[in-house]
Write a protein that holds these residues in place. Structure first.
Motif, mmCIF file in Angstrom:
data_model
loop_
_atom_site.group_PDB
_atom_site.id
_atom_site.type_symbol
_atom_site.label_atom_id
_atom_site.label_comp_id
_atom_site.label_asym_id
_atom_site.label_seq_id
_atom_site.Cartn_x
_atom_site.Cartn_y
_atom_site.Cartn_z
ATOM 1 N N UNK A 221 1.866 8.073 2.182
ATOM 2 C CA UNK A 221 1.069 7.056 2.894
ATOM 3 C C UNK A 221 -0.072 6.881 3.970
ATOM 4 N N UNK A 222 -0.723 5.725 4.442
ATOM 5 C CA UNK A 222 -1.646 5.666 5.399
ATOM 6 C C UNK A 222 -2.753 6.250 3.858
ATOM 7 N N UNK A 223 -4.384 5.919 4.565
ATOM 8 C CA UNK A 223 -5.419 6.530 3.919
ATOM 9 C C UNK A 223 -5.037 7.563 3.776
ATOM 10 N N UNK A 224 -5.367 8.331 2.402
ATOM 11 C CA UNK A 224 -5.552 9.631 1.973
ATOM 12 C C UNK A 224 -6.502 9.452 0.771
ATOM 13 N N UNK B 80 -4.737 4.138 0.122
ATOM 14 C CA UNK B 80 -4.380 3.304 1.147
ATOM 15 C C UNK B 80 -2.857 2.438 0.193
ATOM 16 N N UNK B 81 -2.160 2.273 1.342
ATOM 17 C CA UNK B 81 -0.661 1.019 1.074
ATOM 18 C C UNK B 81 -0.901 0.177 -0.536
ATOM 19 N N UNK B 82 -2.415 -0.446 -0.411
ATOM 20 C CA UNK B 82 -2.762 -1.681 -0.805
ATOM 21 C C UNK B 82 -2.663 -1.399 -2.816
ATOM 22 N N UNK B 83 -3.020 0.127 -2.732
ATOM 23 C CA UNK B 83 -3.407 1.078 -3.999
ATOM 24 C C UNK B 83 -2.226 0.838 -4.999
ATOM 25 N N UNK B 84 -0.966 1.525 -3.815
ATOM 26 C CA UNK B 84 0.117 1.732 -4.354
ATOM 27 C C UNK B 84 0.680 0.747 -4.580
ATOM 28 N N UNK B 85 1.010 -0.735 -4.008
ATOM 29 C CA UNK B 85 0.658 -1.376 -4.310
ATOM 30 C C UNK B 85 0.337 -2.311 -5.473
#
Length: 268
Positions: free
Chosen positions: A243-246, A254-259
């Motif tokens: 979760x969040x930028x890491x 971040x969440x966009x890349x997970x999506x």
């Protein structure tokens, strides 16, 4: 219009006037079969092709989606095509040479079923965003042959000369969350060229490729699908994300890349 179905990687055009091709298509692995009433059919065969297309979609193509390409708005066959396709069991209709949102909207209302609009002219490219936003439109198809001709590109020109138009079509599709299908590849005996063009189309953001021969299906499906390396990376990224930028594998996620990773896995 957002369509719930995953976009097809492969959309095979075939003449609705060719019963052998229609029967063969029932056993092919194309995601979408498009029965053509327009360019692939002689004027003398238009009426019988229309009947054949309606009968073919009534029988179905197994798990494959089925569409019928209408004759264009200016054609004397157009209104009869619209009436026949509206009453048919086709999953989609395909409208060639879409150039204005108003015209597309009129056709979509008359059909009462999802419409794929072909962008094949400069006017169509310039109106692509408005066309994609029309209620009932589920996707845009780049009509690269007609587009090249209408742009007056010399025969020696490559796709690079249509780059702005091709990207504009993708931008329009994404703005309205509809499908974007790349144009056909004409050289039937050039699998390497087909694979390269599919890779280029995928890199531009297209969901899949429109095809004109069964031998092109496997290559387009493979290139427009995620590779094993891409799948493995997507799974690992999802598992690692908290979760969040890491930081992940030397890059920031971040969440966009997970999506994006989940969307890629949905394409398997």
């Amino acid at each position: 219009m957002t369509t719930a179905r995953l976009a097809p990687r492969t959309a095979l055009f075939l003449p609705a006037s060719n019963p052998r091709a229609i029967e063969k298509a029932r056993g092919l692995s194309a995601d979408l079969v498009i029965l053509d009433l327009e360019d692939a059919v002689k004027d003398a065969d238009k009426a019988t092709a229309r009947i054949a297309a309606v009968e073919a979609v009534a029988q179905g193509f197994g798990p494959r989606l089925a569409a019928i390409r209408l004759n264009g708005i200016e054609s004397g066959e157009h209104l009869e095509d619209v009436a026949a396709v509206a009453a048919s069991r086709a999953d989609f209709a395909v409208l060639p040479k879409a150039e204005s949102a108003a015209d597309v909207a009129q056709v979509a209302r008359a059909l009462g079923k999802p419409l794929l609009a072909m962008i094949e002219t400069p006017l169509g490219v310039l109106a692509a965003a408005d066309i994609a936003a029309v209620p009932g439109v589920s996707g845009l198809i780049a009509g690269t042959n007609d587009l090249a001709a209408s742009l007056r590109l010399p025969p020696s020109s490559g796709r690079a000369q249509m780059g702005v138009a091709l990207q504009t079509i993708v931008l329009a599709a994404r703005a309205s969350q509809v499908w974007a299908l790349d144009g056909v590849f004409n050289r039937l005996d050039d699998p390497e060229g087909l694979a390269a063009e599919c890779g280029e189309g995928r890199a531009l953001g297209y969901d899949g490729k429109s095809l004109i021969h069964p031998n092109q299906i496997e290559i387009a499906a493979r290139v427009f699908g995620p590779s094993e390396a891409e799948r493995a990376d997507a799974r690992a990224l999802i598992a690692a994300a908290t979760g969040g930028a890491e930081r992940y594998e030397g890059r920031m996620i971040e969440t966009m890349h997970v999506d994006q990773a989940r969307a890629l896995l949905d394409r398997i």
